[in-house]
Motif scaffolding. Structure first.
Motif, short mmCIF file in Angstrom:
data_model
loop_
_atom_site.label_atom_id
_atom_site.label_comp_id
_atom_site.label_asym_id
_atom_site.label_seq_id
_atom_site.Cartn_x
_atom_site.Cartn_y
_atom_site.Cartn_z
N LYS A 42 -9.13 -3.15 5.49
CA LYS A 42 -9.75 -1.91 6.18
C LYS A 42 -8.37 -0.87 6.64
CE LYS A 42 -12.75 -0.56 9.76
NZ LYS A 42 -13.68 -1.08 10.85
N ASN A 43 -7.24 -1.76 7.30
CA ASN A 43 -6.41 -0.90 7.65
C ASN A 43 -5.10 -0.87 6.84
OD1 ASN A 43 -7.45 -0.53 10.43
ND2 ASN A 43 -7.41 -2.69 10.96
N ASN B 259 -7.20 -8.94 -1.12
CA ASN B 259 -6.67 -10.08 -0.17
C ASN B 259 -6.89 -11.35 -1.30
OD1 ASN B 259 -5.99 -11.24 2.19
ND2 ASN B 259 -7.94 -12.39 2.06
N ALA B 260 -8.08 -11.41 -1.89
CA ALA B 260 -8.24 -12.49 -2.97
C ALA B 260 -7.28 -12.65 -3.88
CB ALA B 260 -9.58 -12.38 -3.63
N TYR C 129 0.75 -1.18 0.22
CA TYR C 129 -0.14 0.01 -0.11
C TYR C 129 1.07 1.38 -0.19
CZ TYR C 129 -4.49 -2.36 0.94
OH TYR C 129 -5.42 -3.30 0.74
N ASP C 130 1.93 1.14 0.76
CA ASP C 130 2.67 2.36 0.89
C ASP C 130 3.11 3.15 -0.42
OD1 ASP C 130 2.38 2.24 3.53
OD2 ASP C 130 4.61 1.23 3.82
N THR C 131 3.08 4.35 -0.58
CA THR C 131 3.48 5.26 -1.96
C THR C 131 4.98 5.25 -2.03
OG1 THR C 131 1.21 6.11 -1.82
CG2 THR C 131 2.93 7.20 -3.23
N LEU C 132 5.45 4.75 -2.89
CA LEU C 132 7.02 5.02 -3.24
C LEU C 132 7.75 4.42 -2.03
CD1 LEU C 132 6.88 8.27 -5.09
CD2 LEU C 132 6.89 5.87 -6.02
N ALA C 133 7.61 3.31 -1.49
CA ALA C 133 8.46 3.04 -0.34
C ALA C 133 8.88 1.49 -0.87
CB ALA C 133 7.59 2.59 0.78
#
Length: 463
Positions: A278-279, A319-320, A261-265
């Motif tokens: 969700k989180n 997740n799927a 999820y993290d942008t450019l990490a």
């Protein structure tokens, strides 16, 4: 239920069921070419016996595959009319090429392959076997080309506006060799080789455990094991190439596959885990920075994450996709380990004394099939919400006239029909396996109809 969800479930069900059979046809075709080629080279009749036996099973898979594939073409028109109009020029050319260059070749030689024994020369029959196998390979080419164009469109321009817009081909070969087609095709081919090889391994492992057809089963097992070993190791290379292509052309899909999820990490490489959408977190066993290293050879190289995309432009079932992708990777590594272990035992000369290993091979037939299925699920669900990446959304591709009740009724009907077809396939496959390879000496000296009449009604000699 929403008509879009029902239409997607119906298409997913029909294509998943159909995709059981084409990989088997491609993989068995390769094994048959090798077996018959060894017969021509060595003159050993056992290889001809094996080719005859597996030709019967190939014909069964081919027939069921054709029957189940026709339905999908009708679904394009009934459920996905807007999609059909939008990509008809592109998809239609690929399907036409499949019919001209692939299906005609495969079906043309199929009659000689099945009925040509003892009617044409051995070299002519071998040519027919090669022709059928190449036809199945070429069929996969055009289907993968059409699907890959949806993933990475190229060689086209858009004509018209709004609901009348459609894609037209401007460069046929740019469409064929779009950025993902070659990598995806090699990945699909090798997955098919594994499906065919492990079916042969499973059947002949069962024969060896039962003490039946021992000599020819050992020969078939070794041939299939060699193919499985080469194919499973090659899948590492093609899989890595495909991942690099996804990273470049579909970064949202790649981020979904690893739950990044993290942008450019830097991106971690998970061996297994669970995505908390969700989180926006993933829990599991991981190699920190592993994905970054695989793609850029640096553990701290940044990878574009899902947070960099609008929620409407990224897959919703994160997740799927994550689970399907990691199941595919796990199965691939298991096939490599199983193949290498068996080759080592073969080299030691104790392969066929390991009954526990033979039992593993009996049930391992399911692994390539599951791997092929979840690989397609990863590719298709990871492309969402686009049916043609960056051009046409899935929600906009539906037929305007079709209703949820109509789709639900047809889904139930297809489910029942496909269930009957699957039961028929398993029954006939089990019957052929239980019967086993025919003894050529017995078959070639089998009495004809006239001889049978004389045997049943012998004439009494006159005194």
């Amino acid at each position: 239920m929403d008509v879009e969800i029902l239409a997607r479930i119906q298409f997913a069900f029909t294509i998943a069921f159909h995709y059981i059979y084409p990989p088997l046809s491609i993989g068995l075709g390769l094994l048959m070419v090798i077996m018959e080629g060894l017969y021509l080279r060595t003159g050993d009749k056992s290889y001809e016996t094996l080719t005859r036996f597996w030709t019967k099973i190939f014909a069964l898979t081919f027939g069921i595959g054709v029957a189940t594939g026709i339905v999908m073409e009708f679904e394009f028109g009934t459920n996905w009319a807007t999609y059909s109009r939008y990509v008809g020029d592109v998809f239609g050319s690929a399907l036409a090429a499949e019919g001209i260059f692939a299906f005609a070749l495969e079906s043309g030689f199929l009659g000689v392959l099945i009925f040509g024994w003892n009617r044409v020369g051995p070299r002519v029959h071998f040519l027919a076997t090669v022709g059928v196998w190449l036809g199945s390979m070429f069929s996969a080419v055009w289907i993968v080309v059409a699907n890959s164009w949806q993933q990475t469109p190229a060689g086209y321009h858009i004509v018209g506006e709004g609901i009348h817009a459609r894609a037209e081909i401007t460069d046929f070969w740019a469409m064929v060799f779009n950025p993902s087609s070659v990598d995806r095709l090699s990945h699909v081919w090798i997955g098919a080789f594994l499906a065919g090889a492990f079916l042969v391994l499973s059947v002949h492992a069962w024969y060896l455990l039962q003490g039946k057809f021992v000599e020819i089963s050992q020969k078939a097992f070794k041939i299939a094991l060699a193919v499985a070993c080469v194919a499973s190791l090659s899948q590492l290379f093609t899989g890595h190439r495909s991942s690099e292509g996804v990273a470049h052309n579909q970064p949202a899909k790649l981020a979904t596959m690893e739950g990044h999820y993290d942008t450019l990490a830097p991106a971690d490489l998970y061996l297994f885990g669970w995505v908390d959408q969700k989180n926006q977190k993933v829990s599991g066993l991981k190699i920190p920075g592993g994905l970054s290293f695989m793609l850029h050879q640096k553990f701290d190289a940044p990878i574009k994450g899902l947070s960099a995309f609008q929620k409407t432009d990224r897959p919703q079932a994160v997740n799927a996709v994550f689970q399907f992708y990691h199941i595919m990777i796990s199965i691939g590594m298991a096939l490599i380990g199983l193949s290498l272990l068996s080759v080592f035992l073969w080299w030691r000369g104790v392969l066929f004394q390991q009954r526990w290993l033979l039992w593993i091979f009996v049930w391992a037939v399911f692994l390539p099939q599951i791997g092929n299925q979840v690989g397609w699920f990863t590719a298709e669900m990871g492309r969402q919400p686009w049916v043609v990446y960056g051009l046409l959304r899935t929600s906009d591709a539906l037929s305007e006239a079709v209703t949820a009740n109509q789709v639900l009724f047809s889904l139930i009907m297809f489910s029942l029909i496909y269930l009957l077809l699957f039961i028929l396939f398993i029954y006939l496959l089990n019957k052929k396996i239980k019967h086993g390879p025919d003894d050529l000496d017995t078959e070639q000296h089998r009495p004809g109809q006239a001889e049978m009449v004389n045997m049943l009604n012998p004439k009494t000699p006159k005194p």
